[in-house]
Each structure stands twice: as C-alpha cells, then as structure tokens.
Design a protein around this motif. Structure first.
Motif, short mmCIF file in Angstrom:
data_model
loop_
_atom_site.label_atom_id
_atom_site.label_comp_id
_atom_site.label_asym_id
_atom_site.label_seq_id
_atom_site.Cartn_x
_atom_site.Cartn_y
_atom_site.Cartn_z
N LEU A 105 5.80 -27.84 34.76
CA LEU A 105 5.53 -27.44 33.38
C LEU A 105 4.37 -26.45 33.39
O LEU A 105 3.39 -26.64 34.11
N THR A 106 4.50 -25.42 32.59
CA THR A 106 3.50 -24.36 32.62
C THR A 106 3.47 -23.63 31.28
O THR A 106 4.45 -23.70 30.53
N ALA A 160 -0.05 -33.64 31.07
CA ALA A 160 -0.95 -34.19 32.08
C ALA A 160 -0.27 -35.33 32.83
O ALA A 160 -0.35 -35.43 34.07
N GLN A 161 0.42 -36.19 32.09
CA GLN A 161 1.10 -37.32 32.74
C GLN A 161 2.24 -36.85 33.63
O GLN A 161 2.41 -37.31 34.76
N LEU A 201 3.63 -40.53 40.44
CA LEU A 201 4.81 -40.15 39.66
C LEU A 201 4.81 -38.68 39.24
O LEU A 201 5.87 -38.11 38.99
N GLY A 202 3.64 -38.09 39.12
CA GLY A 202 3.55 -36.74 38.58
C GLY A 202 4.17 -35.69 39.52
O GLY A 202 4.22 -35.87 40.73
N LEU A 258 -2.78 -26.24 33.63
CA LEU A 258 -3.58 -27.21 32.88
C LEU A 258 -2.87 -27.55 31.57
O LEU A 258 -2.20 -26.70 30.97
N PRO A 259 -3.01 -28.79 31.11
CA PRO A 259 -2.26 -29.22 29.92
C PRO A 259 -2.61 -28.41 28.67
O PRO A 259 -3.77 -28.03 28.47
N VAL A 260 -1.59 -28.16 27.87
CA VAL A 260 -1.77 -27.43 26.61
C VAL A 260 -1.34 -28.34 25.45
O VAL A 260 -0.73 -29.38 25.66
N HIS A 261 -1.67 -27.93 24.25
CA HIS A 261 -1.17 -28.60 23.04
C HIS A 261 -0.24 -27.62 22.34
O HIS A 261 -0.56 -26.43 22.23
#
Ligand SMILES: C[S@@+](CC[C@H](N)C(=O)[O-])C[C@H]1O[C@@H](n2cnc3c(N)ncnc32)[C@H](O)[C@@H]1O
Length: 352
Positions: free
Chosen positions: A275-276, A2-3, A10-11, A140-143
């Motif tokens: 990032l994906t 996410a960051q 910055l992203g 969308l962010p993943v873990h």
C-alpha cells in the motif's frame, strides 16, 4: 495501512524479504541494479567532503533488506577510502525482522553500520552528514479524507467489516456536524492550506477524496531537527499541493500493488499487497525550512542522477560503462521508466 504493512508477523513488510524486484510486487530504483547506489555514493561522497573535520553519518530510512546500503557502502569503499573511519552508516529500522535481513545483507560492513529504531534515538542536532530515504515516505500511513459536498465539510473515510470483508465506511454526520478530528483538520491545513478556497471547494463532487500524510510531515520535521549539518534527501514519487488537487484525481493517490500491477481494492488481502500513496513535497519543504534548512531543489530523478553523473565525470566515461550498467542508467533516468516518476527533494544545513 499501518496494520496491513507493519503488524509483526502479519504485515506486508514483515513477512518476506523478496517483495521488491522482478520476482516480487514492484520495482524500485534499487532493484534495477547497483548503479543507483553507486551514483548516490558519488553524490554523498562529494557532499561529505564539504563538511570539515567531524564524524559523519549517512542515515538511511526504509532500508528494507539493506540492498541499497550495501550498494552505497561498496561504492564508497572504492571511491572514497576512509581509513580513519570518519563515515558511519546508520539504518533507521523499527522492525526486528527487517534488521535481521539487513544485518545479513550488510555482513561485510558490520563494523560500519549502526541501527536506530527511530529518530527518537537521535537527539536534536546530533547528525552531521546525510539523512535520506528512497521510497520511504510513500510507505508511511496516510489518512483518506472525503468531501461531503451537501454539508460542505471533510470527513475521514473509515474501515469497516461487512460480509466477511473490509469495506470503506462514510461516517454518519454527528449532531454537531463536526466530523473531522482535530489532528486531521490540522494536517489538512498544513498540506493544503490556502488551496482549499471556497471557489475550489464548491467545484468538488461529493465524495472527492484526498490523502493527508501527517506521519511523513512529522518525520521530515524531526529529521530536519536531528541534522546539525549536511543534507536531508527524499527520493520518491509524489507532487506538490498544486498538482495534488487535479480534478480528475477524485479518489486520491493511495494504491495497492501486487505482482507488478495496480490492485483496485486497497482493503483486499491485507498483508498480501503493498500500500502506498504519493508524497506531497510542499509540506515537507515548509517543515524543513521552518527548522532552518535551505531548499536546494525538487527535481526529477532523471535530472538529479544525470547531474550527479556529470559532476563525477561519468558522462565522459559513459562509453566505457558495461552494457548492463548503461541499461540500468537508462532505466533510472528515462522518462518512460523511472526518470520522471520519481522526484528528489534536497534540503541542507550548512556546517557553519
Ligand atoms: C517501498 S519500501 C522501500 C525499500 C527500499 N528503500 C528500496 O528503495 O528498495 C519502504 C520501506 O520503508 C520501511 N519503513 C516503514 N516505516 C518505517 C519507519 N517508521 N522507519 C523505517 N523504515 C520504515 C518499510 O518496512 C519498507 O521496507
């Protein structure tokens, strides 16, 4: 993630509009040309024609610089003139920076377009029409979860800082041995459920890594609730849970892209590379159905677009397409290009 992708100023997706296409880091179906938007416009016009008498909305998530919205709106203007302005176009966009790019691209459609920062601005059952995203859910962010084979339990890979660079950190086993936070344990159950049976787990090597995507599932669940009547559509690369657990996929599917190449190190140059991760369609299908939607299909982009062109009578007129349009169509549907890599999930709720 996410960051690195979305931090204001910055992203990766905050700093420059020209990330996508020949001069950027990766292609999407949108950057191939306007044929993708034209075909979606045909499909959406046919769908919207089935909803009688109310105000309709096409709501796009992850619209980036607004190119696809412009292609769809231009095509709709020709295909389905709408003098009564029954059809509006909504953009789901949390970032003020991207709203600005989108407003520029969509200047000539300013009177049709509305922005929403998130689905929270749309009450349940407030939309009749189409809610969709192209390559939205994979961003969308993943873990990332790893398998601790000796302890027979999952842990979350964390990010540390050592030697002036980010690095992956495997958390130490706590005294209780319970290393996975409850929301992640729940996400693992939602996405992989019964697939992670003891016999399969016994075969996983230590450090085997997969992703869970609670943000994508939560988004889909909420979109399904917002949809009073119409269609919910994801166009993205991904798989089902069964395909996600291939033994050779020991490091999961999270990837970095820069200048049209895979970059190995997800943590290198944050903000400089995309990032994906693959979308897992299985929990999306379940979440939509739990919210009362009907699954119409999960198909390849090739079969979705070919069926769209056929239904619109375009295949007979194919010979009259300009060579550039034919080339675009081939790129969108050819298995070696985008046709099989991308999948289309369609769920719907009938107007009655
Ligand atoms: C891979 S790009 C897809 C761009 C475009 N749809 C295309 O096909 O060319 C993903 C986009 O989703 C946007 N995005 C990420 N999180 C979002 C959110 N919560 N709501 C809306 N858009 C978001 C990103 O900023 C980025 O522009």
């Amino acid at each position: 993630m996410a960051q690195a992708l979305y931090r204001p100023e910055l992203g990766y997706y905050e700093r420059a509009a020209g990330r996508i296409g020949r001069g950027g880091d990766f292609y999407t179906s949108v950057s191939v040309g306007s044929v993708f938007g034209e075909l979606l416009a045909r499909r959406f016009a046919a769908w919207l024609g089935q909803i009688p008498g109310e105000r309709l909305l096409i709501l796009e998530a992850g619209a980036h610089d607004g190119r696809l919205a412009a292609d769809i709106l231009s095509a709709l203007r020709k295909l389905a003139p709408d003098p009564a302005r029954r059809i509006g176009y909504g953009l789901l966009e949390p970032s003020p920076q991207r709203r600005e790019w989108q407003a520029q691209t969509l200047r000539e459609f300013a009177d049709r377009v509305t922005w929403y920062a998130s689905l929270n601005e749309l009450p349940p059952s407030s939309v009749a029409g189409v809610i969709f995203g192209n390559e939205f859910l994979d961003a969308l962010p993943v873990h990332r979860l790893g398998w601790d084979a000796p302890a027979r339990r999952w842990f979350e890979w964390r990010v540390g800082w050592a030697g002036q660079r980010f690095c992956w950190v495997r958390p130490p086993r706590s005294a209780t041995g319970d290393t996975l936070a409850a929301p992640l344990a729940e996400a693992l159950q939602t996405e992989f459920g019964d697939w992670l049976r003891p016999a399969l787990l016994a075969a996983l090597p230590d450090g085997y890594t997969l992703e869970v995507r609670p943000a994508a599932t939560a988004w889909w669940r909420q979109a399904a609730k917002v949809l009073r009547a119409g269609w919910l559509v994801a166009i993205d690369y991904g798989f089902t849970t069964a395909e996600a657990l291939r033994p050779e996929r020991t490091q999961g599917t999270a990837r970095a892209y820069a200048r049209h190449r895979y970059a190995d190190d997800l943590l290198a140059a944050p903000g400089e590379q995309d990032l994906t991760a693959h979308v897992n369609f299985t929990p999306l299908i379940a979440a939509g159905e739990a919210a009362g939607l009907t699954t119409e299909g999960l198909s390849s982009q090739a079969s979705f677009l070919v069926a769209t062109a056929e239904a619109a009578g375009e295949v007979e007129t194919f010979g009259r397409w300009k060579p550039a349009q034919r080339r675009q169509f081939q790129t969108l549907v050819h298995p070696a290009h985008l046709g099989e890599r991308f999948k289309v999930l369609v769920q719907s709720r009938s107007a009655r």
